[in-house]
Structures are given as structure tokens and as C-alpha cells.
Write a protein that holds these residues in place. Sequence first.
Motif, PDB file in Angstrom:
ATOM      1  N   SER A 119       6.535  37.532  -3.147  1.00  0.00           N
ATOM      2  CA  SER A 119       6.264  36.123  -2.858  1.00  0.00           C
ATOM      3  C   SER A 119       5.111  35.928  -1.878  1.00  0.00           C
ATOM      4  CB  SER A 119       7.525  35.450  -2.292  1.00  0.00           C
ATOM      5  OG  SER A 119       7.914  36.084  -1.077  1.00  0.00           O
ATOM      6  N   GLN A 120       4.746  37.004  -1.149  1.00  0.00           N
ATOM      7  CA  GLN A 120       3.688  36.870  -0.147  1.00  0.00           C
ATOM      8  C   GLN A 120       2.301  37.164  -0.706  1.00  0.00           C
ATOM      9  OE1 GLN A 120       4.685  38.377   3.848  1.00  0.00           O
ATOM     10  NE2 GLN A 120       6.696  38.888   3.047  1.00  0.00           N
ATOM     11  N   CYS A 121       2.124  38.358  -1.304  1.00  0.00           N
ATOM     12  CA  CYS A 121       0.786  38.702  -1.804  1.00  0.00           C
ATOM     13  C   CYS A 121       0.568  38.252  -3.246  1.00  0.00           C
ATOM     14  CB  CYS A 121       0.540  40.202  -1.689  1.00  0.00           C
ATOM     15  SG  CYS A 121       1.530  41.218  -2.819  1.00  0.00           S
ATOM     16  N   LYS A 122       1.660  37.971  -3.966  1.00  0.00           N
ATOM     17  CA  LYS A 122       1.618  37.499  -5.345  1.00  0.00           C
ATOM     18  C   LYS A 122       0.992  38.496  -6.310  1.00  0.00           C
ATOM     19  CE  LYS A 122       1.573  32.550  -4.216  1.00  0.00           C
ATOM     20  NZ  LYS A 122       2.020  32.747  -2.830  1.00  0.00           N
ATOM     21  N   MET A 123       0.895  39.752  -5.887  1.00  0.00           N
ATOM     22  CA  MET A 123       0.294  40.768  -6.746  1.00  0.00           C
ATOM     23  C   MET A 123       1.287  41.873  -7.087  1.00  0.00           C
ATOM     24  SD  MET A 123      -3.151  42.996  -6.161  1.00  0.00           S
ATOM     25  CE  MET A 123      -3.412  44.512  -7.074  1.00  0.00           C
ATOM     26  N   ALA A 124       2.001  42.384  -6.110  1.00  0.00           N
ATOM     27  CA  ALA A 124       2.956  43.470  -6.349  1.00  0.00           C
ATOM     28  C   ALA A 124       4.107  42.969  -7.218  1.00  0.00           C
ATOM     29  CB  ALA A 124       3.479  44.014  -5.036  1.00  0.00           C
ATOM     30  N   ARG A 125       4.581  43.831  -8.119  1.00  0.00           N
ATOM     31  CA  ARG A 125       5.682  43.518  -9.019  1.00  0.00           C
ATOM     32  C   ARG A 125       6.753  44.593  -8.904  1.00  0.00           C
ATOM     33  NH1 ARG A 125       2.401  39.869  -9.470  1.00  0.00           N
ATOM     34  NH2 ARG A 125       1.945  38.599 -11.311  1.00  0.00           N
ATOM     35  N   GLU A 181      -0.302  46.683   3.358  1.00  0.00           N
ATOM     36  CA  GLU A 181      -1.246  46.273   2.320  1.00  0.00           C
ATOM     37  C   GLU A 181      -0.945  44.857   1.839  1.00  0.00           C
ATOM     38  OE1 GLU A 181      -1.265  48.391  -1.390  1.00  0.00           O
ATOM     39  OE2 GLU A 181       0.651  47.537  -1.992  1.00  0.00           O
ATOM     40  N   CYS A 182       0.302  44.395   1.998  1.00  0.00           N
ATOM     41  CA  CYS A 182       0.677  43.055   1.561  1.00  0.00           C
ATOM     42  C   CYS A 182      -0.182  42.008   2.268  1.00  0.00           C
ATOM     43  CB  CYS A 182       2.164  42.808   1.832  1.00  0.00           C
ATOM     44  SG  CYS A 182       2.782  41.240   1.169  1.00  0.00           S
ATOM     45  N   LYS A 183      -0.364  42.202   3.558  1.00  0.00           N
ATOM     46  CA  LYS A 183      -1.172  41.268   4.342  1.00  0.00           C
ATOM     47  C   LYS A 183      -2.632  41.314   3.879  1.00  0.00           C
ATOM     48  CE  LYS A 183      -0.214  41.041   8.708  1.00  0.00           C
ATOM     49  NZ  LYS A 183      -0.181  41.332  10.177  1.00  0.00           N
ATOM     50  N   CYS A 184      -3.105  42.513   3.537  1.00  0.00           N
ATOM     51  CA  CYS A 184      -4.489  42.657   3.065  1.00  0.00           C
ATOM     52  C   CYS A 184      -4.676  41.999   1.708  1.00  0.00           C
ATOM     53  CB  CYS A 184      -4.855  44.140   2.976  1.00  0.00           C
ATOM     54  SG  CYS A 184      -4.833  45.016   4.555  1.00  0.00           S
ATOM     55  N   LEU A 185      -3.738  42.229   0.806  1.00  0.00           N
ATOM     56  CA  LEU A 185      -3.811  41.625  -0.526  1.00  0.00           C
ATOM     57  C   LEU A 185      -3.772  40.105  -0.424  1.00  0.00           C
ATOM     58  CD1 LEU A 185      -1.381  44.024  -2.423  1.00  0.00           C
ATOM     59  CD2 LEU A 185      -3.839  43.814  -2.820  1.00  0.00           C
ATOM     60  N   ARG A 186      -2.929  39.609   0.473  1.00  0.00           N
ATOM     61  CA  ARG A 186      -2.789  38.168   0.646  1.00  0.00           C
ATOM     62  C   ARG A 186      -4.083  37.552   1.180  1.00  0.00           C
ATOM     63  NH1 ARG A 186       1.503  38.328   3.603  1.00  0.00           N
ATOM     64  NH2 ARG A 186       0.698  37.669   5.645  1.00  0.00           N
ATOM     65  N   SER A 187      -4.772  38.304   2.040  1.00  0.00           N
ATOM     66  CA  SER A 187      -5.982  37.771   2.675  1.00  0.00           C
ATOM     67  C   SER A 187      -7.146  37.598   1.704  1.00  0.00           C
ATOM     68  CB  SER A 187      -6.411  38.670   3.836  1.00  0.00           C
ATOM     69  OG  SER A 187      -6.974  39.884   3.354  1.00  0.00           O
ATOM     70  N   MET A 202      -9.367  52.357  -6.451  1.00  0.00           N
ATOM     71  CA  MET A 202      -9.716  53.356  -5.447  1.00  0.00           C
ATOM     72  C   MET A 202      -9.639  52.782  -4.039  1.00  0.00           C
ATOM     73  SD  MET A 202     -10.228  56.548  -5.372  1.00  0.00           S
ATOM     74  CE  MET A 202     -10.416  56.736  -7.137  1.00  0.00           C
ATOM     75  N   ALA A 203     -10.078  51.543  -3.857  1.00  0.00           N
ATOM     76  CA  ALA A 203     -10.018  50.925  -2.532  1.00  0.00           C
ATOM     77  C   ALA A 203      -8.562  50.727  -2.103  1.00  0.00           C
ATOM     78  CB  ALA A 203     -10.753  49.591  -2.535  1.00  0.00           C
ATOM     79  N   ARG A 204      -7.731  50.288  -3.027  1.00  0.00           N
ATOM     80  CA  ARG A 204      -6.326  50.073  -2.684  1.00  0.00           C
ATOM     81  C   ARG A 204      -5.630  51.391  -2.358  1.00  0.00           C
ATOM     82  NH1 ARG A 204      -1.528  47.399  -6.466  1.00  0.00           N
ATOM     83  NH2 ARG A 204       0.036  47.284  -4.802  1.00  0.00           N
ATOM     84  N   LEU A 205      -5.928  52.446  -3.131  1.00  0.00           N
ATOM     85  CA  LEU A 205      -5.306  53.743  -2.879  1.00  0.00           C
ATOM     86  C   LEU A 205      -5.760  54.312  -1.541  1.00  0.00           C
ATOM     87  CD1 LEU A 205      -3.563  56.144  -3.775  1.00  0.00           C
ATOM     88  CD2 LEU A 205      -5.555  57.029  -5.022  1.00  0.00           C
ATOM     89  N   VAL A 206      -7.053  54.243  -1.244  1.00  0.00           N
ATOM     90  CA  VAL A 206      -7.566  54.775   0.020  1.00  0.00           C
ATOM     91  C   VAL A 206      -6.966  54.003   1.202  1.00  0.00           C
ATOM     92  CG1 VAL A 206      -9.627  55.030   1.451  1.00  0.00           C
ATOM     93  CG2 VAL A 206      -9.665  55.779  -0.932  1.00  0.00           C
ATOM     94  N   ILE A 245      -3.623  55.351   1.857  1.00  0.00           N
ATOM     95  CA  ILE A 245      -3.722  56.660   2.507  1.00  0.00           C
ATOM     96  C   ILE A 245      -3.990  56.488   4.002  1.00  0.00           C
ATOM     97  CG2 ILE A 245      -5.128  58.767   2.652  1.00  0.00           C
ATOM     98  CD1 ILE A 245      -5.519  58.461  -0.432  1.00  0.00           C
ATOM     99  N   ILE A 246      -4.877  55.571   4.339  1.00  0.00           N
ATOM    100  CA  ILE A 246      -5.189  55.326   5.750  1.00  0.00           C
ATOM    101  C   ILE A 246      -3.955  54.820   6.492  1.00  0.00           C
ATOM    102  CG2 ILE A 246      -6.505  53.835   7.320  1.00  0.00           C
ATOM    103  CD1 ILE A 246      -8.835  54.036   5.304  1.00  0.00           C
ATOM    104  N   PHE A 247      -3.238  53.893   5.896  1.00  0.00           N
ATOM    105  CA  PHE A 247      -2.016  53.387   6.537  1.00  0.00           C
ATOM    106  C   PHE A 247      -1.002  54.514   6.738  1.00  0.00           C
ATOM    107  CE2 PHE A 247      -3.020  49.076   4.411  1.00  0.00           C
ATOM    108  CZ  PHE A 247      -3.788  48.692   5.500  1.00  0.00           C
ATOM    109  N   LYS A 248      -0.944  55.436   5.784  1.00  0.00           N
ATOM    110  CA  LYS A 248      -0.025  56.577   5.896  1.00  0.00           C
ATOM    111  C   LYS A 248      -0.490  57.522   7.008  1.00  0.00           C
ATOM    112  CE  LYS A 248       3.441  59.052   4.016  1.00  0.00           C
ATOM    113  NZ  LYS A 248       3.431  59.406   2.577  1.00  0.00           N
ATOM    114  N   LEU A 249      -1.787  57.759   7.079  1.00  0.00           N
ATOM    115  CA  LEU A 249      -2.333  58.617   8.139  1.00  0.00           C
ATOM    116  C   LEU A 249      -2.048  58.021   9.519  1.00  0.00           C
ATOM    117  CD1 LEU A 249      -5.807  59.536   6.568  1.00  0.00           C
ATOM    118  CD2 LEU A 249      -3.931  61.127   7.008  1.00  0.00           C
ATOM    119  N   LEU A 250      -2.115  56.707   9.617  1.00  0.00           N
ATOM    120  CA  LEU A 250      -1.877  56.046  10.898  1.00  0.00           C
ATOM    121  C   LEU A 250      -0.434  56.189  11.380  1.00  0.00           C
ATOM    122  CD1 LEU A 250      -3.989  52.789  10.385  1.00  0.00           C
ATOM    123  CD2 LEU A 250      -4.403  54.582  12.088  1.00  0.00           C
ATOM    124  N   THR A 251       0.499  56.349  10.431  1.00  0.00           N
ATOM    125  CA  THR A 251       1.899  56.539  10.831  1.00  0.00           C
ATOM    126  C   THR A 251       2.141  57.939  11.378  1.00  0.00           C
ATOM    127  OG1 THR A 251       2.669  57.345   8.667  1.00  0.00           O
ATOM    128  CG2 THR A 251       2.625  54.953   9.006  1.00  0.00           C
TER     129      THR A 251
END
Length: 366
Positions: free
Chosen positions: A62-68, A85-91, A100-104, A107-113
Motif C-alpha cells: 500500500s505504500q510503494c504500490k510496486m511490490a506484490r 527500498e519501500c521508501k525509495c520506490l515511493r519517492s 540492476m539499480a534496484r538489486l544494487v 545489496i547496499i542496504f544489506k551491507l549496511l546492516t
Amino acid sequence: MARRLQRSSCGHRGEGLTATGATAPGQLLHSASPYAYIPSKKARGSVCDYCLSRKEPLLRCSQCKMARYCNATCQKLAWADHKRECKCLRSIYPNIPTDMARLVARIIFKLLTGSPCSSEELYSVSDLQSNIKEMSEEMKGGLGQLTAMLQFYMKEEVHDASQLPPGLNLLHLFGQVTCNCFTISNGEMQEVGVGLYPSMSLLNHSCDPNSVIVFEGKQLQLHAVRQIQADEELTVSYIDVMATSQERRRQLEKQYCFTCDCNRCETADKDADMLAGEEHSWKEIKESIAKVEELQLAENWEQIVDMCQAFIDKNRDILPDTNLYLVKMFDATMDACIHLARWEDALRNGVRTLHPYRLDQNIRPD
């Protein structure tokens, strides 16, 4: 399950994976979860973002309207990867980032954790080769554009370079992912996602591989396709092997920056079979492939079936089933028929590809 493969030095090919013991054809060698993955553009909206299964109807975020998602369970399980990524997709909605941009970004969000991942058991994301130095200027330019796109896409979560993992070079990361990501396919061999499986990136290429990768949802499974001896190097094909030696080498040099020196490429032993039949006939089909790919992007399945079937019927007594361009017509027709739920037609065309692929891989029916 005891590990059936190990990281090893493979001579001039650098590092690779070898079998720890004798392995029979069909045996499972390894199963791996992705470090990060996304549904691909081709499947977006028709598969669950979490399990990659096809299902109708799918629930929309309901937030990004893209993920299913299949259901609330899949949505809950996906939240750890989707939250940032939800916040990024929404923006950027209704704009959509490239695969490729979405996958990278994931990966960055995972590296940050900093959280450990089982898929890095033998090889980590930081170990991956980028081949940036070997890339053409055109390819580097394309990666540079992707880097700019990524920064725009991630601006809601990563405001500047200081918020990236220490020492991370975005261009280098794009090179790593471009050279090491895997296309995720479903049971009908249709593309449903793209993922990074770092340890499996150690697998070296061969145009006559002894192993094959298949997927169960997002789970990568490596199977032997023939008898493998202990300490034998495990290989897969990075590309569709149903191509001439010249075309395979061209594609590998362009995408993976190396010249294949396998026996099949050195001897061009299957090229005559792949180009069998009247040249003017297969050249006509070859010239039509770009149009078929255009129709696939537009999801015009009925027109694909009509177009490909016309070529198949026209060349019934002119080209043998081993001709690689005729095989591409069978493949495209089968894929379109699957989308149209024309199962018998899909099976009929699929069966006609079996002999060419067996011939290509030196496999004979029992």
C-alpha cells in the motif's frame, strides 16, 4: 548435508569450485539462498516479490504500490529486505528503477546492516571481481549512468556518500554485480528474478559444463549433469550454449571480459550442426529474432506464436531441428504458449528442442 564442493585453485582460470567426492548425474551438489534478489522487470507484477511464485491475484504494497505478495505471510517475511527500498520506490513513483539499480540498492542496504549471510560461506560480496579494467568504455559509461540513477533512487535513505559502507565504490559494485548476478528462472524456464549468490560466483564457465543451475523459487540449486570425479572442477555455462563458437566467444568477451578457450570453442565441433540446412532460410529466421524479442517485451504472445509457427512450418523440410535459429523459434513458441496456457502446444515445441540440446551437450537418451 555434507558439503559436496570446495573452493580451490584452478590453474590459469584462477579460483573455482571442485567436487569433494564422486558425484552421479543429477545429484544435488549445493543449495544456496541469495544474498539479495528482486523480481525482474519481465515478471514484475505477476510474481510474488518474496517467494517469486506466480499467483493471481497478488496483494500490492500500500505504500510503494510496486511490490506484490502472495499473502500477508510473504509480505511480512519480505519486510526486512523491503523496508528501506519501500521508501525509495515511493519517492520516485510512478517511475521505476532498473533491475540492476534496484538489486544494487538492496545489496547496499544489506551491507549496511552488517548481518552475516550463508551465501557468503565460500566467497563474500567484497571478494567478487568487477572486471572494470577490462570493460569497454561503452560498458563503463553504461555503469556510470546506472550509478547516477542509483544515487537518485536511494536519496530518501542514503543522502550522501558518507552514509554508504566505508570504502564502497559504486561503479566497482555495479561491475561486481553485473559480472556475478544470476537470472532466476521458474520451472517453465521463464525469467522471474535476478539475484546475487556470492559463493556460487566461484563457478567457472565452460561451453561443455558438467553442472547446471536450477531454481526452486529463489533458492539456487547446483546439480551434476554427468559423472564427476573427486577434485574435478565444477563448471556451468554463463550463457546459452545453443550458439556458434564465434557468437559464444563474442558474448563472453563482451559481458564477462574473457576469451573462452574450452575444447568446444577451440574446435568449433558443433557449429556445422547448428548451422545445418539452407543458409538463406536460417538467415531469414535469424533476421526475425529482434522482432520476436520486441514482441516478448510487449508481451504480445499470440503474435509471437503466429510469427514463429509460420517460420517453423515454412522450413519443415528445409532446416533440421538442430539448426540453432529454428531452435530459437521452438523456444519462443513454447514460452508464448506457456503464457497463453496452451500446454499441449508448449509441450510439442519443447520436445522438439530436446534433441538439439542433447546433441549440443553430448547427451544421449537412455
